[in-house]
Design a protein around this motif. Structure first.
Motif: not given
Length: 308
Positions: A195-209
């Motif tokens: 779940a942590l390695r799937r950049p769902l929503g794009g890189a920036e959304a994943m960084r924020e998550q």
């Protein structure tokens, strides 16, 4: 959902419930149904006879006793009479509980995007003292940021309009507020590394998550563990949530979500099986104390570590 069986040594009265209400109408319906079932069984009356007394069927009585539906005051009054409850104070307490159980929850304003099978989960979360969850593909909904939630919702509802997506995002964020309350439930989440390695929503959304997960993991009522790939196989084949409640009349409940429905289980043998699976997951996953380090070490997104 199976008929609720109270845990041994844990008993509550209608007076206790009215004096210290716990949770919303979903839980109150279940508690009311549990007490009505006990009264019926104590009086030796069948569901068929009870259904006849309220101009209904045995199926209606079953749904009422399971807490799946609300009840009209007249029906409750007729059932109390049938069950031999004649004390006015006791009858008033049951009727008051029935009225409270019929009060719409805050989530009713999202009825346009809220399926009934998921509405039950929100109602149960409101009364939970402990929520244990394991997720394989996604970050748990109670821990998602708006952008990450938006990406998840679009994935699951590809034909939804922009308004419907935003309504679902708003509902998910509103649901998360229970973790910030003074008497917030304990959330114990195990998240698979996938779940942590799937950049769902794009890189920036994943960084924020990821930043959000680190912040939430510092809250005293939240335990977050990561199940890394190196563990190989895990005891759970898919996502699972187990809820435990403050209300003594409610058993632990296992929630299994499917594509367009959900399964709620409260039979003791089922719950014990899933509890053993959850205990195994928690024992083999990285300890909570290493979660921040694990999140810091994720390098699958450009600039992730710098942004943290």
């Amino acid at each position: 959902m199976a008929s609720a069986q109270p845990q041994p040594g844990r008993v509550s009265s209608v007076t206790d419930i009215l004096s210290h209400p716990r949770g919303g109408p979903t839980v109150l319906r279940i508690v009311l149904g549990t007490h009505l079932r006990r009264l019926r069984e104590r009086a030796g009356i069948s569901r068929e006879a009870a259904g006849d007394a309220i101009r209904g069927s045995h199926a209606k009585i079953s749904r009422l006793e399971l807490g799946r539906v609300g009840a009209k005051g007249r029906d409750i009054a007729d059932l109390l009479t049938l069950y031999g409850v004649v004390d006015e104070e006791q009858r008033d307490q049951f009727l008051t509980l029935a009225r409270q159980a019929s009060t719409p929850g805050w989530w009713q304003k999202y009825s346009d995007v809220l399926p009934s099978w998921f509405e039950t989960l929100i109602g149960l979360e409101e009364a939970a003292s402990v929520i244990r969850t394991y997720e394989v593909q996604f970050i748990p909904g109670l821990l998602q940021t708006a952008d990450y939630a938006r990406a998840c919702i679009r994935l699951g509802h590809p034909h939804a309009s922009h308004r419907q997506v935003e309504r679902r995002v708003e509902l998910r964020l509103e649901r998360q507020k229970l973790l910030l309350r003074p008497e917030a439930p304990k959330l114990w989440a195990v998240v698979d590394e996938a779940a942590l390695r799937r950049p769902l929503g794009g890189a920036e959304a994943m960084r924020e998550q990821i930043r959000r997960l680190r912040e939430l993991a510092e809250r005293p009522n939240i335990t977050l563990q990561i199940a890394p790939f190196r563990l190989g196989g895990l005891a759970a084949a898919g996502p699972v949530t187990i809820l435990r409640f403050r209300e003594p009349d409610l058993p632990d409940i296992v929630y299994l979500e499917q594509l367009n429905s959900a399964l709620y289980m409260d039979k003791r043998e089922d719950v014990e099986d899933y509890m053993a699976v959850m205990d195994s997951l928690c024992a083999t996953a990285e300890p909570h104390g290493k979660t921040a380090e694990f999140l810091d070490g994720l390098r699958f997104l450009d600039g992730l570590k710098r942004s943290l």
